[in-house]
Scaffold this motif. Structure first.
Motif, PDB file in Angstrom:
ATOM      1  N   ASP A  51       0.802  -1.207   0.000  1.00 21.96           N
ATOM      2  CA  ASP A  51       0.000   0.000   0.000  1.00 21.96           C
ATOM      3  C   ASP A  51       0.845   1.273   0.000  1.00 21.96           C
ATOM      4  N   VAL A  52       1.761   1.361  -0.919  1.00 27.46           N
ATOM      5  CA  VAL A  52       2.627   2.532  -1.000  1.00 27.46           C
ATOM      6  C   VAL A  52       2.006   3.549  -1.957  1.00 27.46           C
ATOM      7  N   SER A  53       1.705   4.728  -1.438  1.00 28.24           N
ATOM      8  CA  SER A  53       1.186   5.799  -2.288  1.00 28.24           C
ATOM      9  C   SER A  53       2.120   6.995  -2.169  1.00 28.24           C
ATOM     10  N   LEU A  54       2.368   7.678  -3.274  1.00 31.14           N
ATOM     11  CA  LEU A  54       3.459   8.641  -3.290  1.00 31.14           C
ATOM     12  C   LEU A  54       3.388   9.442  -4.570  1.00 31.14           C
ATOM     13  N   THR A  55       3.624  10.733  -4.456  1.00 30.43           N
ATOM     14  CA  THR A  55       3.726  11.530  -5.673  1.00 30.43           C
ATOM     15  C   THR A  55       5.024  12.308  -5.624  1.00 30.43           C
ATOM     16  N   ILE A  56       5.797  12.228  -6.702  1.00 27.95           N
ATOM     17  CA  ILE A  56       7.039  12.985  -6.768  1.00 27.95           C
ATOM     18  C   ILE A  56       6.895  13.976  -7.903  1.00 27.95           C
ATOM     19  N   GLY A  57       7.055  15.258  -7.586  1.00 32.43           N
ATOM     20  CA  GLY A  57       6.863  16.285  -8.603  1.00 32.43           C
ATOM     21  C   GLY A  57       8.136  16.567  -9.358  1.00 32.43           C
ATOM     22  N   LYS A  58       7.996  17.278 -10.459  1.00 30.91           N
ATOM     23  CA  LYS A  58       9.156  17.611 -11.280  1.00 30.91           C
ATOM     24  C   LYS A  58      10.115  18.464 -10.460  1.00 30.91           C
ATOM     25  N   GLY A  59      11.386  18.150 -10.502  1.00 29.65           N
ATOM     26  CA  GLY A  59      12.393  18.916  -9.794  1.00 29.65           C
ATOM     27  C   GLY A  59      12.533  18.554  -8.327  1.00 29.65           C
ATOM     28  N   ASP A  60      11.785  17.550  -7.864  1.00 32.80           N
ATOM     29  CA  ASP A  60      11.937  17.115  -6.472  1.00 32.80           C
ATOM     30  C   ASP A  60      13.230  16.337  -6.295  1.00 32.80           C
ATOM     31  N   PHE A  61      13.762  16.413  -5.095  1.00 31.79           N
ATOM     32  CA  PHE A  61      14.870  15.529  -4.711  1.00 31.79           C
ATOM     33  C   PHE A  61      14.354  14.740  -3.515  1.00 31.79           C
ATOM     34  N   VAL A  62      13.957  13.485  -3.741  1.00 26.76           N
ATOM     35  CA  VAL A  62      13.312  12.690  -2.698  1.00 26.76           C
ATOM     36  C   VAL A  62      14.263  11.614  -2.215  1.00 26.76           C
ATOM     37  N   SER A  63      14.507  11.570  -0.918  1.00 29.50           N
ATOM     38  CA  SER A  63      15.332  10.500  -0.358  1.00 29.50           C
ATOM     39  C   SER A  63      14.448   9.446   0.276  1.00 29.50           C
ATOM     40  N   PHE A  64      14.841   8.209   0.157  1.00 26.91           N
ATOM     41  CA  PHE A  64      14.158   7.096   0.820  1.00 26.91           C
ATOM     42  C   PHE A  64      15.089   6.575   1.879  1.00 26.91           C
ATOM     43  N   ILE A  65      14.560   6.408   3.061  1.00 22.26           N
ATOM     44  CA  ILE A  65      15.404   5.916   4.143  1.00 22.26           C
ATOM     45  C   ILE A  65      14.587   4.914   4.931  1.00 22.26           C
ATOM     46  N   GLY A  66      15.243   3.925   5.474  1.00 18.55           N
ATOM     47  CA  GLY A  66      14.514   2.908   6.208  1.00 18.55           C
ATOM     48  C   GLY A  66      15.416   1.726   6.464  1.00 18.55           C
ATOM     49  N   PRO A  67      15.033   0.897   7.417  1.00 16.57           N
ATOM     50  CA  PRO A  67      15.907  -0.209   7.777  1.00 16.57           C
ATOM     51  C   PRO A  67      16.140  -1.143   6.599  1.00 16.57           C
ATOM     52  N   SER A  68      17.215  -1.897   6.725  1.00 14.51           N
ATOM     53  CA  SER A  68      17.582  -2.852   5.698  1.00 14.51           C
ATOM     54  C   SER A  68      16.418  -3.803   5.434  1.00 14.51           C
ATOM     55  N   GLY A  69      16.120  -4.006   4.175  1.00 12.18           N
ATOM     56  CA  GLY A  69      15.072  -4.958   3.812  1.00 12.18           C
ATOM     57  C   GLY A  69      13.677  -4.384   3.845  1.00 12.18           C
ATOM     58  N   CYS A  70      13.533  -3.039   3.920  1.00 15.67           N
ATOM     59  CA  CYS A  70      12.199  -2.478   4.018  1.00 15.67           C
ATOM     60  C   CYS A  70      11.569  -2.229   2.660  1.00 15.67           C
ATOM     61  N   VAL A 234      11.401  10.319   2.550  1.00 17.43           N
ATOM     62  CA  VAL A 234      10.377   9.300   2.747  1.00 17.43           C
ATOM     63  C   VAL A 234      10.941   8.235   3.674  1.00 17.43           C
ATOM     64  N   VAL A 235      10.306   8.047   4.821  1.00 17.08           N
ATOM     65  CA  VAL A 235      10.775   7.052   5.777  1.00 17.08           C
ATOM     66  C   VAL A 235       9.944   5.800   5.611  1.00 17.08           C
ATOM     67  N   MET A 236      10.618   4.664   5.489  1.00 16.19           N
ATOM     68  CA  MET A 236       9.898   3.414   5.266  1.00 16.19           C
ATOM     69  C   MET A 236      10.129   2.456   6.415  1.00 16.19           C
ATOM     70  N   SER A 237       9.211   1.474   6.558  1.00 16.60           N
ATOM     71  CA  SER A 237       9.399   0.448   7.591  1.00 16.60           C
ATOM     72  C   SER A 237       9.124  -0.907   6.975  1.00 16.60           C
ATOM     73  N   PRO A 238       9.763  -1.913   7.545  1.00 14.91           N
ATOM     74  CA  PRO A 238       9.735  -3.203   6.854  1.00 14.91           C
ATOM     75  C   PRO A 238       8.565  -4.093   7.252  1.00 14.91           C
ATOM     76  N   ARG A 239       8.442  -5.156   6.466  1.00 14.66           N
ATOM     77  CA  ARG A 239       7.591  -6.329   6.719  1.00 14.66           C
ATOM     78  C   ARG A 239       6.180  -5.977   7.116  1.00 14.66           C
TER      79      ARG A 239
END
Ligand SMILES: Nc1ncnc2c1ncn2[C@@H]1O[C@H](COP(=O)(O)OP(=O)(O)OP(=O)(O)O)[C@@H](O)[C@H]1O
Ligand SMILES: Nc1ncnc2c1ncn2[C@@H]1O[C@H](COP(=O)(O)OP(=O)(O)OP(=O)(O)O)[C@@H](O)[C@H]1O
Ligand SMILES: Cc1ncc(C[n+]2csc(CCO)c2C)c(N)n1
Ligand SMILES: [Mg+2]
Ligand SMILES: [Mg+2]
Lengths: 285, 307, 289, 361, 285
Positions: A51-70, A234-239
């Motif tokens: 259930d990942v919903s997300l919009t990235i606009g033109k010119g955005d710099f989006v980082s994804f961070i989260g534990p290994s395997g997320c 964007v902070v993510m979490s696993p499993r």
């Protein structure tokens, strides 16, 4: 099992999305809607994205961070049409990821350098240009320019194994930058570099991004790096892999290195750390 | 010139001197023939070659030719330059073998690949089992040479009067330490080295004419070879592409071959044919041929050729 | 060949020759004893050693007998002579090279089809394996006859047997090699939306070069065996196979062994050449020395 | 449908049409062969598939129809002509299309994995039957599979005896001794780089020796019975195993070895716990190569002198006796035994080296 | 060529050594004296270590930091008797490195996980125990305990490739901890882990070190990590690999995570960064 301490992550993610679409920074370039991805393995299904919903606009710099395997890598691969989602919708530049890939809309930097050992550094960087049919002169010019950018001038005719790990990683970044794709997907590009080199390349990347109107999706394990580079984190979490928090950066677009010692910076970093910690409240943290 | 391809049964050696002489001395040219001689070898089954269209005429032993006929390759004997059989079983004297009855319980080397029929017929006439059962003989599939006898792996081995026998002698075992059993003497001789063609081809008069000329020239070659054995051996040596034959051996072989071709003008003797067929039909449990063959030979060619 | 290998090879060869001499004496003694007995002659150990190494039809010829035979049949004969081993080696070599070339091409083509088409992979691969369990010497005569029946003769039938034997290692090696690129390298190509042929020429093909040359080394040696086998049912008129057979037929062990040794030397020269070509290609490609 | 599949379907349709139009043979017409006619009509109908890709089962039916109609019509048509060969080609392409679509549909898994090669083999056999009988190929050159099958069924005791002599004695014993001794020698010379550098090139040279050269010598040394064949098998299998084992023992990575060093592990501990497991893929590679080599070696060695039993003996004598169907029955035994042997080794390999990337699914 | 900006590194290193030996924290466990190591390669010699002198006392926690290729790994390998110095003296526990290795004096964590793919995680961790002849029960108990420590309980029967990169790295740490060696040599053990897991393992490692009297030599690219963990930080510079600075930590032994925000911590981190930057003044930075 989620511990009591974890926040209502789903809602906050939805909230974030709502917020982003509203703040129309540019027209949306990447738009994911309730994405799901389940790997079928021998042991049973692995829910890599849920259930990942997300919009990235033109010119955005989006980082994804989260534990290994997320699911950070998996998400980037879905955007790049290297993996098929098992549910939900995704569009890139308004078309399907496959069409975007066929349009050569993005450059991808993998977690590992993955240079071809039988090609020199210059020819490795020239590879995408050859495939996309650039003229010889054009190739030459672009290779020189991007190698300059990552500080590898002078190593054109070396083979990958004659370079240190960090230099190889820089060559792979040059390869992704050589053709001017509008979107850059970068999976922990600076993982194997020491702090000084990393700082240098962070600056270079920011400059590049500021000069052009590229949209960048960037995976990292380093909180300061994420905060320093991004317009959004964007902070993510696993499993299963979910988006638990989306943090808008309030830092100015122009960022000297020492911005990292400002309270504003530390405040954002703190928030990211908290988000990350919440996602970690699972048994295998 | 008309083309004719001849498939030999074995490698280039004096056994086939007549054909090489006919070629070398221009006897085939005289008949306006362009003859290609294909050497044979241990892996070449001439009937298979002719069935596949690789030759017009082949040299084969009659038991093998008759067996092939039953297997659906309708071979017909058109000429028989060899009168007598050169097959023998050669034993070391120290094995105590003096007569065929002594074979029981001994180990005998036999050539297979279609060359085993005379042996099998002989043994079945003697009432000796060859399938390894008690009171029978132990049969070995003999390789290309006489080593089994020299190495004492076999008590007797198959030899030809003109070839393998002399290899034993050359190896240093004197003739008086050997006992030989010639198939000719045992009354089980079968016809060797005849010329065979496919039955269907004989319906074509052009082909028949070609064969007539071929047989005529070949017999001329054979008679020349009988008369000039040493010169014939030289001709054979010149034609040996493997370069492995020795002059001494070929000259001696030619001498022995001359003894076998002597007495044949090329025409098949009906008496020899009947004896061969009877010998083969007598082979009990493992019949070489199951019934008397029909039309397996013709005098049409030799009659014309020898006119 | 690295200089570091020469001495060990020489030592091993010397050891083999030593063992060979010992075996010569041991294996030829029974026959020699028979000769002494027949001649009723007294003998000493040194007589025995000298005589066992000089028999005309030894069970195992001594190395120097073989060396002398090879010298006589190569250096002392005109190369066009039918008694020259150079001539026979050349006959075999030409069939070997033709068969090797065809086998390599066939193997590569099959491997490409297998790698790019699942149906080919699933259906053909098991039969490629089964094909190699058929004893080629058994069907070689039939192949030759059948080819003769359709009008093929001379070099080609022999070469085809070489082809049959040599395509197998190439298919197996190349399937492995063409599939060797890691997922990340293939994904990279996908992000460039490279066409199948671009992926092939820019990634799979260069990546498979070491595998290709490794299997070509096996293939060239096995091709030689095929050419020799193919010479037997073509009437064994010329070539190393013919020499082996004629030697066998007349119990000329010295001749068998010299043909064998020449065949093995030829094989090692061919393998070395293929290896050198492989080394050249990989150096050109910048593979780590 | 992919382009290939569409192309195949079109070819099947066109050939089917041609089969309906062109004469089947000199004296036979379409109506004499109802089966073949039905098949031709089915093929022609396949032209409509461009629009409407029918389910895979339709291809199955078409293939089945080809497999039945073509051989059955051979009793009526004794020598095929243009129309017949068009239909034969159509049958072959239909089978190909079926295989193509079977593998494309990802369902089925294990079942298709087995069915596809079997189907391919059956197609080959049917084509073989149709070609040999349709062209009246002489039996002594190439008998049709039906004749081989009949001969096989009639000669089971002989085939079994030959199998015992050649496979159970010469091959298995030679294989075990050859591979086993090479393994031990490899471990012995592993400690001496000197020997390795010297022995391996010489070993490669010896393994390039043609068996036809070695076999008569082994017969001379070890006699006529199976020991000499086992000896040939030993010579043939020894060097591939030696070379692969030595290469495999060198395979363990630098870091993995260093790890053992930090534990101050002894030579044997390192060997058993690290280097042998790391060498296993190489060792199995050799065991697989050798499984086919051993069988060929034993059979060929029997051409040079044997007692009168054995697969090689039978093949070489029956060719001479023009019993080519028996030769092929014997070859079928060899192919089945060889493939089964290879398959068994491959299964063990999968079980032992399950961890290797090429075996992970 | 060294730039003018670099400090008189050799002297400062000597100084540091002198200082350390004086402040006899414990008896010296590792003592290196003017170590030199030159690799002979096809291109000519590579000077990996040059005149390295160093004393590590019992119970020290020493971090090594420096740009990629400066010889950190090489130095650790020399201590572990995996590489022979070409000059100088080194002793471990008062004996030669070889003797120390034979005494199984240390546990080593490599830069890459290097698990054996044919062994499950539990059996990988049990490997050193098998080799050192521990009883079955003991093995079982220790494997369970160390897997617990690195938070991998529940993954005993998985094979390495079934784990994410971070989990593999933790398994390799467990393997080095399973047998209680007095010395731990760790080469970037936490490189592939995200910040939270890294923090957690940093804490665990500090606790373990505090509980026992282990001596730890630790290579890292992360300045905060080095400062947080160590009693001493050795800064190295490349070509040839030399010690340019040795920084004594003035932090207390007991270090909660938030010590990283204290000025004292930041001061030390700053000093390390300066030292590092000086070493970077070469052309390929
Ligand atoms: N091909 C695959 N088959 C099965 N499971 C997979 C596959 N690829 C990824 N996974 C699983 O999906 C989940 C997400 O993996 P992913 O690689 O996206 O993680 P990540 O966030 O990039 O981690 P890291 O920080 O280690 O790179 C993991 O649990 C992983 O085990
Ligand atoms: N086996 C070897 N042969 C030749 N040169 C080597 C060898 N091992 C290391 N080197 C060289 O020695 C120098 C030091 O290498 P080392 O691995 O110790 O660096 P490091 O400080 O650990 O770097 P990193 O941070 O990338 O791990 C490098 O220049 C490297 O190229
Ligand atoms: C494997 C083998 N098979 C048969 C023969 C016998 N043979 C066939 S033709 C012929 C006449 C030539 O001397 C002989 C003897 C043999 N020698 N070796
Ligand atoms: Mg990832
Ligand atoms: Mg390192």
């Amino acid at each position: 099992m989620r511990s009591a301490g974890s926040r209502g992550a789903d809602e906050s993610a939805e909230e974030g999305v709502a917020l982003n679409t509203a703040s129309s920074r540019g027209q949306p370039v990447i738009r994911a809607d309730h994405l799901d991805l389940t790997f079928q393995t021998g042991d049973g299904p692995v829910h890599a994205l849920s259930d990942v919903s997300l919009t990235i606009g033109k010119g955005d710099f989006v980082s994804f961070i989260g534990p290994s395997g997320c699911g950070k890598t998996t998400l980037l691969r879905v955007i790049a049409d290297l993996e098929q989602p098992t549910g939900g919708q995704i569009s890139v530049n308004g078309v399907s990821p496959e069409q975007a890939r066929l349009n050569r809309a993005y450059g991808y930097v993998f977690q590992a350098a993955g240079l071809y050992p039988w090609r020199t550094i210059a020819r490795n960087v020239a590879l995408p240009l050859e495939i996309m049919g650039y003229s010889k002169a054009e190739r030459h010019e672009r290779v020189a320019r991007t190698l300059e950018l990552v500080n590898l001038t002078g190593f054109e005719n070396k083979f990958p194994w004659q370079l240190s790990g960090g230099m190889q990683q820089r060559a792979s970044i040059a390869r992704a930058l050589a053709f001017d794709a509008d979107i850059l997907l970068m999976d922990e590009p600076f993982g194997a570099l020491d702090e000084i080199v990393r700082d240098h390349l962070n600056e270079q990347l920011l400059q590049l991004w500021a000069r052009t109107t590229k949209t960048i999706a960037f995976v990292t394990h380093s909180i300061p790096e994420a905060v320093y580079l991004s317009t959004r984190i964007v902070v993510m979490s696993p499993r299963p892999g979910r988006v638990t928090d989306v943090i808008e950066s309030t830092l100015p677009r122009d960022r000297p290195l020492d911005i990292r010692e400002t309270p504003e910076f530390l405040e954002i970093a703190h928030r990211v750390r908290e988000g990350l910690r919440a996602g970690h409240s699972y048994e295998d943290a | 010139a008309d083309e004719v391809t001849l498939q030999l049964k074995w490698v280039t050696q004096a056994q086939f001197a007549g054909y090489y002489v006919a070629e070398d001395k221009g006897f085939y040219d005289e008949e306006n023939l362009d003859v290609t001689i294909k050497p044979g070898g241990p892996d070449i089954a001439p009937p298979q070659v002719i069935a596949g269209g690789g030759a017009d005429v082949i040299i084969d032993w009659m038991p093998s030719a008759l067996a092939s006929r039953e297997k659906g390759v309708p071979l017909v004997n058109i000429a028989q330059p060899f009168k007598s059989s050169g097959m023998m079983l050669t034993c070391r004297k120290d094995t105590g073998i003096t007569k065929p009855a002594d074979f029981k319980g001994k180990t005998l080397g036999v050539w297979f690949y279609g060359n085993e029929y005379p042996f099998l017929s002989w043994m079945s006439q003697l009432g000796i089992a060859t399938d390894g059962s008690d009171g029978g003989v132990t049969v070995l599939k003999q390789g290309f040479n006489v080593d089994p006898l020299l190495q004492k792996q076999a008590d007797c081995v198959s030899t030809m009067t003109y070839n393998e026998y002399w290899q034993i002698i050359d190896a240093g075992i004197p003739a008086d330490e050997l006992v030989v059993f010639k198939y000719q003497d045992q009354g089980v001789a079968t016809l060797e080295d005849g010329l065979y063609v496919l039955e269907s081809k004989l319906e074509d008069p052009v082909f028949v004419d070609k064969m007539v000329r071929f047989v005529r020239a070949s017999m001329k070659g054979w008679k020349w070879a009988e008369a000039n054995p040493d010169a014939a051996a030289e001709i054979v040596l010149e034609n040996d592409a493997s370069g492995a034959q020795t002059e001494k051996h070929q000259k001696r072989m030619m001498g022995e071959i001359a003894k076998l071709t002597a007495g044949s003008n090329g025409a098949l003797s009906e008496e020899d044919y009947t004896r061969t067929v009877d010998t083969l039909l007598a082979g009990g449990s493992d019949p070489v041929i199951s019934k008397k063959p029909e039309g397996a030979w013709t005098h049409a060619i030799t009659d014309e050729a020898l006119k | 060949m690295g200089g570091g290998k020469t001495i060990p090879i020489l030592v091993v060869v010397a050891a083999i020759i030593g063992i060979w001499y010992a075996a010569t004496v041991w294996l030829n003694t029974p026959w020699q004893l028979g000769v002494y007995e027949r001649e009723g002659r007294d003998w000493t150990a040194s007589d025995l050693i000298v005589d066992t190494m000089a028999q005309e039809r030894p069970v195992l010829p001594s190395p120097h007998q073989v060396a002398v035979e090879i010298w006589q049949t190569t250096a002392e004969k005109k190369v066009t002579s039918k008694r020259s081993l150079v001539y026979h080696a050349w006959i075999t070599l030409s069939a070997t090279l033709a068969g090797f070339a065809m086998g390599t091409v066939l193997g590569v083509v099959l491997a490409v089809a297998i790698v790019h088409n699942r149906a080919t992979d699933r259906s053909v691969m098991p039969w490629v394996i089964a094909s190699q369990t058929i004893p080629i010497l058994a069907i070689a005569p039939m192949i030759i006859v059948v080819l003769n029946a359709v009008g093929l003769s001379g070099l080609l039938p022999k070469a085809l047997i070489s082809t049959y034997l040599s395509f197998f290692p190439v298919v197996v090696g190349m399937v492995k090699g063409l599939r060797a690129p890691e997922a990340i390298q293939l994904d990279l190509m996908r992000t460039y939306s490279a066409s199948t042929s671009q992926v092939f020429w820019k990634l799979r093909w260069p990546h498979s070069m070491p595998y290709l040359f490794a299997s070509m080394k096996v293939a060239v040696a096995i091709s030689l065996v095929g050419a020799i086998v193919g010479e037997l049912p073509t009437g064994a008129v010329a070539g190393l196979g013919a020499r082996l057979l004629a030697g066998s037929y007349y119990g000329q062990t010295v001749q068998i062994w010299s043909a064998l040794i020449v065949a093995a030397l030829l094989a090692s020269v061919l393998v070395t050449l293929v290896g050198a070509a492989g080394g050249y290609v990989s150096r050109r490609m910048g593979v780590r020395p | 449908m992919t382009r290939l599949q569409a192309g195949l379907a079109a070819a099947v349709g066109l050939l089917g049409l041609l089969g309906l139009v062109l004469p089947l043979s000199a004296e036979t017409g379409l109506l004499d062969t109802p089966f073949l006619t039905t098949f031709a009509v089915l093929c022609a109908a396949s032209l409509f598939r461009f629009r409407n890709p029918l389910p895979v089962s339709v291809d199955g039916c078409l293939t089945l129809a080809a497999g039945l109609a073509l051989p059955m019509s051979l009793t009526v048509i004794d020598r095929g002509s243009a129309g017949f060969w068009c239909l034969a080609a159509a049958g072959w392409l239909a089978a190909w299309l079926f295989v193509e679509r079977l593998t494309a549909s990802r369902r089925g898994g294990r079942w298709t994995a087995l069915a596809v090669p079997v189907l391919f083999g059956v197609t080959l056999l049917v084509l073989w039957e149709v070609v040999t009988r349709g062209l009246n190929v002489p039996q002594v050159l190439l008998p049709p599979p039906s004749a081989i099958g009949a001969r096989f069924a009639a000669s089971i005791p002989i085939l079994w005896a030959d199998f015992q002599q050649t496979f159970l004695k010469a091959v298995l014993i030679g294989y075990a001794l050859g591979c086993g001794s090479a393994f031990l020698v490899a471990i012995a010379i592993d400690r001496s780089p000197f020997l390795q550098r010297g022995l391996l090139p010489v070993g490669n040279l010896i393994s390039a020796l043609p068996i036809i050269g070695i076999a008569p010598i082994m017969v001379m040394w070890f006699g006529f019975d199976w020991p000499s064949k086992a000896a040939v098998v030993i010579v043939m299998t020894f060097f591939p195993m030696l070379v692969n084992t030595v290469a495999g023992l060198a395979e363990a990575g630098r870091m993995e070895r260093d790890l053992m060093r930090t534990y101050a592990a002894g030579y044997w501990q390192t060997l058993v716990k690290l280097r042998l497991p790391a060498a296993a893929p190489f060792i199995f590679n050799a065991l697989k190569i050798n499984s086919t080599l051993a069988l060929i070696g034993a059979i060929v060695a029997e051409f040079f002198g044997t007692p009168i039993v054995g697969m090689g003996f039978r093949i070489s004598t029956e060719v001479g006796r023009m019993n080519v169907d028996m030769v092929w029955a014997e070859i079928a035994v060899a192919a089945v035994a060889g493939s089964a042997f290879f398959g068994a080794v491959a299964l063990v390999e999968r079980a032992v080296t399950f961890w290797h990337p090429s075996n992970r699914t």
